[in-house]
Write a protein that holds these residues in place. Structure first.
Motif, PDB file in Angstrom:
ATOM      1  N   ARG A 180      -7.980 -39.508 -23.831  1.00 20.69           N
ATOM      2  CA  ARG A 180      -8.781 -38.465 -24.205  1.00 20.69           C
ATOM      3  C   ARG A 180      -9.515 -38.757 -25.469  1.00 20.69           C
ATOM      4  NH1 ARG A 180      -4.177 -33.784 -23.406  1.00 20.69           N
ATOM      5  NH2 ARG A 180      -4.850 -33.461 -21.211  1.00 20.69           N
ATOM      6  N   ARG A 181      -9.056 -39.487 -26.155  1.00 15.76           N
ATOM      7  CA  ARG A 181      -9.717 -40.029 -27.577  1.00 15.76           C
ATOM      8  C   ARG A 181     -11.151 -40.851 -27.245  1.00 15.76           C
ATOM      9  NH1 ARG A 181      -5.060 -40.082 -30.202  1.00 15.76           N
ATOM     10  NH2 ARG A 181      -4.019 -41.712 -29.578  1.00 15.76           N
ATOM     11  N   MET A 182     -10.710 -41.756 -26.074  1.00 12.94           N
ATOM     12  CA  MET A 182     -11.816 -42.540 -25.641  1.00 12.94           C
ATOM     13  C   MET A 182     -12.871 -41.836 -24.987  1.00 12.94           C
ATOM     14  SD  MET A 182      -9.900 -45.638 -23.934  1.00 12.94           S
ATOM     15  CE  MET A 182      -8.341 -46.586 -24.798  1.00 12.94           C
ATOM     16  N   ALA A 183     -12.612 -40.655 -24.070  1.00 15.54           N
ATOM     17  CA  ALA A 183     -13.419 -39.714 -23.680  1.00 15.54           C
ATOM     18  C   ALA A 183     -14.285 -39.038 -24.477  1.00 15.54           C
ATOM     19  CB  ALA A 183     -12.744 -38.803 -22.384  1.00 15.54           C
ATOM     20  N   ASP A 184     -13.556 -38.595 -25.585  1.00 14.23           N
ATOM     21  CA  ASP A 184     -14.252 -37.736 -26.535  1.00 14.23           C
ATOM     22  C   ASP A 184     -15.303 -38.628 -27.392  1.00 14.23           C
ATOM     23  OD1 ASP A 184     -12.851 -35.262 -26.033  1.00 14.23           O
ATOM     24  OD2 ASP A 184     -11.476 -35.662 -27.641  1.00 14.23           O
ATOM     25  N   PHE A 185     -14.836 -39.836 -27.585  1.00 16.35           N
ATOM     26  CA  PHE A 185     -15.756 -40.848 -28.289  1.00 16.35           C
ATOM     27  C   PHE A 185     -16.993 -40.978 -27.489  1.00 16.35           C
ATOM     28  CE2 PHE A 185     -17.079 -45.160 -29.301  1.00 16.35           C
ATOM     29  CZ  PHE A 185     -17.513 -45.191 -30.586  1.00 16.35           C
ATOM     30  N   ALA A 186     -16.882 -41.606 -26.062  1.00 21.26           N
ATOM     31  CA  ALA A 186     -17.833 -41.546 -25.277  1.00 21.26           C
ATOM     32  C   ALA A 186     -18.795 -40.560 -25.197  1.00 21.26           C
ATOM     33  CB  ALA A 186     -17.409 -42.160 -24.049  1.00 21.26           C
ATOM     34  N   ALA A 187     -18.411 -39.570 -25.132  1.00 20.79           N
ATOM     35  CA  ALA A 187     -19.092 -38.038 -25.018  1.00 20.79           C
ATOM     36  C   ALA A 187     -19.885 -37.741 -26.342  1.00 20.79           C
ATOM     37  CB  ALA A 187     -18.316 -37.047 -24.202  1.00 20.79           C
ATOM     38  N   THR A 188     -19.298 -38.099 -27.453  1.00 23.21           N
ATOM     39  CA  THR A 188     -19.890 -37.542 -28.793  1.00 23.21           C
ATOM     40  C   THR A 188     -21.386 -37.572 -28.876  1.00 23.21           C
ATOM     41  OG1 THR A 188     -17.799 -38.054 -29.739  1.00 23.21           O
ATOM     42  CG2 THR A 188     -19.763 -37.965 -31.063  1.00 23.21           C
ATOM     43  N   ASN A 189     -22.038 -36.817 -29.177  1.00 24.51           N
ATOM     44  CA  ASN A 189     -23.520 -36.581 -29.534  1.00 24.51           C
ATOM     45  C   ASN A 189     -23.849 -36.993 -31.055  1.00 24.51           C
ATOM     46  OD1 ASN A 189     -24.346 -35.889 -27.021  1.00 24.51           O
ATOM     47  ND2 ASN A 189     -24.108 -33.682 -27.560  1.00 24.51           N
ATOM     48  N   LEU A 190     -24.269 -38.371 -31.401  1.00 23.35           N
ATOM     49  CA  LEU A 190     -24.490 -38.617 -32.570  1.00 23.35           C
ATOM     50  C   LEU A 190     -25.857 -38.417 -33.193  1.00 23.35           C
ATOM     51  CD1 LEU A 190     -23.069 -42.443 -31.980  1.00 23.35           C
ATOM     52  CD2 LEU A 190     -22.028 -40.529 -33.129  1.00 23.35           C
ATOM     53  N   PRO A 191     -26.068 -38.249 -34.452  1.00 23.83           N
ATOM     54  CA  PRO A 191     -27.140 -37.929 -35.025  1.00 23.83           C
ATOM     55  C   PRO A 191     -28.401 -38.834 -34.694  1.00 23.83           C
ATOM     56  CG  PRO A 191     -25.909 -38.384 -36.611  1.00 23.83           C
ATOM     57  CD  PRO A 191     -24.942 -38.463 -35.459  1.00 23.83           C
ATOM     58  N   TYR A 192     -28.125 -39.945 -34.266  1.00 14.55           N
ATOM     59  CA  TYR A 192     -29.074 -40.975 -33.955  1.00 14.55           C
ATOM     60  C   TYR A 192     -29.067 -41.391 -32.633  1.00 14.55           C
ATOM     61  CZ  TYR A 192     -25.239 -43.776 -35.021  1.00 14.55           C
ATOM     62  OH  TYR A 192     -23.800 -44.468 -35.025  1.00 14.55           O
ATOM     63  N   VAL A 193     -30.102 -42.012 -31.999  1.00  8.71           N
ATOM     64  CA  VAL A 193     -30.187 -41.999 -30.559  1.00  8.71           C
ATOM     65  C   VAL A 193     -29.780 -43.620 -30.508  1.00  8.71           C
ATOM     66  CG1 VAL A 193     -31.434 -42.247 -28.479  1.00  8.71           C
ATOM     67  CG2 VAL A 193     -31.862 -40.189 -30.013  1.00  8.71           C
ATOM     68  N   ARG A 194     -28.810 -43.829 -29.901  1.00  9.79           N
ATOM     69  CA  ARG A 194     -28.693 -45.370 -30.006  1.00  9.79           C
ATOM     70  C   ARG A 194     -27.593 -45.462 -28.901  1.00  9.79           C
ATOM     71  NH1 ARG A 194     -26.100 -49.517 -34.538  1.00  9.79           N
ATOM     72  NH2 ARG A 194     -26.131 -51.264 -32.999  1.00  9.79           N
ATOM     73  N   GLU A 195     -27.660 -46.229 -27.911  1.00 11.98           N
ATOM     74  CA  GLU A 195     -26.504 -46.551 -26.911  1.00 11.98           C
ATOM     75  C   GLU A 195     -25.378 -47.379 -27.277  1.00 11.98           C
ATOM     76  OE1 GLU A 195     -26.412 -45.273 -23.743  1.00 11.98           O
ATOM     77  OE2 GLU A 195     -28.173 -43.985 -24.259  1.00 11.98           O
ATOM     78  N   LEU A 196     -24.235 -46.990 -27.083  1.00  9.02           N
ATOM     79  CA  LEU A 196     -23.115 -47.746 -27.291  1.00  9.02           C
ATOM     80  C   LEU A 196     -23.048 -49.002 -26.225  1.00  9.02           C
ATOM     81  CD1 LEU A 196     -20.379 -48.084 -28.696  1.00  9.02           C
ATOM     82  CD2 LEU A 196     -19.446 -46.466 -26.957  1.00  9.02           C
ATOM     83  N   THR A 197     -22.950 -50.123 -26.866  1.00  9.91           N
ATOM     84  CA  THR A 197     -22.824 -51.433 -25.847  1.00  9.91           C
ATOM     85  C   THR A 197     -21.418 -52.016 -26.003  1.00  9.91           C
ATOM     86  OG1 THR A 197     -25.064 -51.699 -26.145  1.00  9.91           O
ATOM     87  CG2 THR A 197     -23.929 -53.491 -25.309  1.00  9.91           C
ATOM     88  N   LEU A 198     -20.758 -52.070 -24.850  1.00 12.56           N
ATOM     89  CA  LEU A 198     -19.534 -52.806 -24.844  1.00 12.56           C
ATOM     90  C   LEU A 198     -19.728 -53.938 -23.950  1.00 12.56           C
ATOM     91  CD1 LEU A 198     -17.102 -49.753 -24.432  1.00 12.56           C
ATOM     92  CD2 LEU A 198     -17.274 -51.234 -26.501  1.00 12.56           C
ATOM     93  N   ALA A 199     -18.953 -55.131 -24.729  1.00  9.69           N
ATOM     94  CA  ALA A 199     -18.953 -56.167 -23.816  1.00  9.69           C
ATOM     95  C   ALA A 199     -17.974 -56.012 -22.857  1.00  9.69           C
ATOM     96  CB  ALA A 199     -18.386 -57.484 -24.493  1.00  9.69           C
ATOM     97  N   ARG A 200     -18.147 -56.653 -21.628  1.00  8.45           N
ATOM     98  CA  ARG A 200     -17.407 -56.363 -20.247  1.00  8.45           C
ATOM     99  C   ARG A 200     -16.031 -56.742 -20.589  1.00  8.45           C
ATOM    100  NH1 ARG A 200     -21.502 -58.310 -16.045  1.00  8.45           N
ATOM    101  NH2 ARG A 200     -21.045 -60.127 -17.074  1.00  8.45           N
ATOM    102  N   ASN A 201     -15.549 -57.854 -21.500  1.00  7.70           N
ATOM    103  CA  ASN A 201     -14.231 -58.445 -21.758  1.00  7.70           C
ATOM    104  C   ASN A 201     -13.581 -57.255 -22.662  1.00  7.70           C
ATOM    105  OD1 ASN A 201     -16.026 -59.060 -23.778  1.00  7.70           O
ATOM    106  ND2 ASN A 201     -14.880 -61.224 -24.075  1.00  7.70           N
ATOM    107  N   THR A 202     -14.418 -56.872 -23.606  1.00  4.50           N
ATOM    108  CA  THR A 202     -13.625 -55.649 -24.303  1.00  4.50           C
ATOM    109  C   THR A 202     -13.334 -54.556 -23.489  1.00  4.50           C
ATOM    110  OG1 THR A 202     -15.230 -56.162 -26.245  1.00  4.50           O
ATOM    111  CG2 THR A 202     -14.058 -54.125 -26.361  1.00  4.50           C
ATOM    112  N   LEU A 203     -13.838 -54.140 -22.430  1.00  2.03           N
ATOM    113  CA  LEU A 203     -13.601 -52.869 -21.814  1.00  2.03           C
ATOM    114  C   LEU A 203     -12.409 -53.353 -20.925  1.00  2.03           C
ATOM    115  CD1 LEU A 203     -14.564 -50.155 -21.229  1.00  2.03           C
ATOM    116  CD2 LEU A 203     -15.882 -50.920 -19.752  1.00  2.03           C
ATOM    117  N   ALA A 204     -12.512 -54.615 -20.459  1.00  7.46           N
ATOM    118  CA  ALA A 204     -11.450 -55.047 -19.548  1.00  7.46           C
ATOM    119  C   ALA A 204     -10.166 -55.284 -20.434  1.00  7.46           C
ATOM    120  CB  ALA A 204     -11.718 -56.573 -18.863  1.00  7.46           C
ATOM    121  N   HIS A 205     -10.403 -55.607 -21.520  1.00  7.60           N
ATOM    122  CA  HIS A 205      -9.050 -55.625 -22.641  1.00  7.60           C
ATOM    123  C   HIS A 205      -8.517 -54.300 -22.739  1.00  7.60           C
ATOM    124  CE1 HIS A 205      -6.551 -56.965 -25.829  1.00  7.60           C
ATOM    125  NE2 HIS A 205      -6.859 -55.659 -26.384  1.00  7.60           N
ATOM    126  N   CYS A 206      -9.279 -53.408 -22.868  1.00  9.32           N
ATOM    127  CA  CYS A 206      -8.878 -51.789 -23.026  1.00  9.32           C
ATOM    128  C   CYS A 206      -7.957 -51.475 -21.679  1.00  9.32           C
ATOM    129  CB  CYS A 206     -10.012 -50.914 -23.205  1.00  9.32           C
ATOM    130  SG  CYS A 206     -10.575 -51.152 -24.792  1.00  9.32           S
TER     131      CYS A 206
END
Length: 87
Positions: free
Chosen positions: A35-61
């Motif tokens: 749920r925390r990951m989903a909330d973080f991914a859905a958060t509207n930040l005050p600046y327009v910037r995409e969140l970039t994750l390396a595949r190996n980081t996501l794979a580790h999660c």
């Protein structure tokens, strides 16, 4: 979808395993982490910037969550089986 909390599950019907307390707590922590990951991914930040994750980081999660779920499944398989008539 983030922030959505589903209604409580229906009581078990038929046969079920009695989940050990440590395994149940681990399941709750995994749920909360997801749920925390989903909330973080859905958060509207005050600046327009995409969140970039390396595949190996996501794979580790995902691997970490899978390892934790493996513990829960193993604990459930080793727990005694109860029928709904015995409770």
């Amino acid at each position: 979808m983030a922030g959505h909390i589903p209604p409580p599950a229906r009581p078990f019907g038929g046969d079920h395993h009695d989940l050990p307390e440590a395994a149940f707590e681990n399941l709750r922590e995994i749920r909360d982490d997801l749920r925390r990951m989903a909330d973080f991914a859905a958060t509207n930040l005050p600046y327009v910037r995409e969140l970039t994750l390396a595949r190996n980081t996501l794979a580790h999660c995902f691997e970490h969550l899978a390892d934790r779920l493996t513990y829960v499944v193993d604990a459930c398989e080793n727990a005694p089986l109860f029928t709904s008539n015995t409770r």
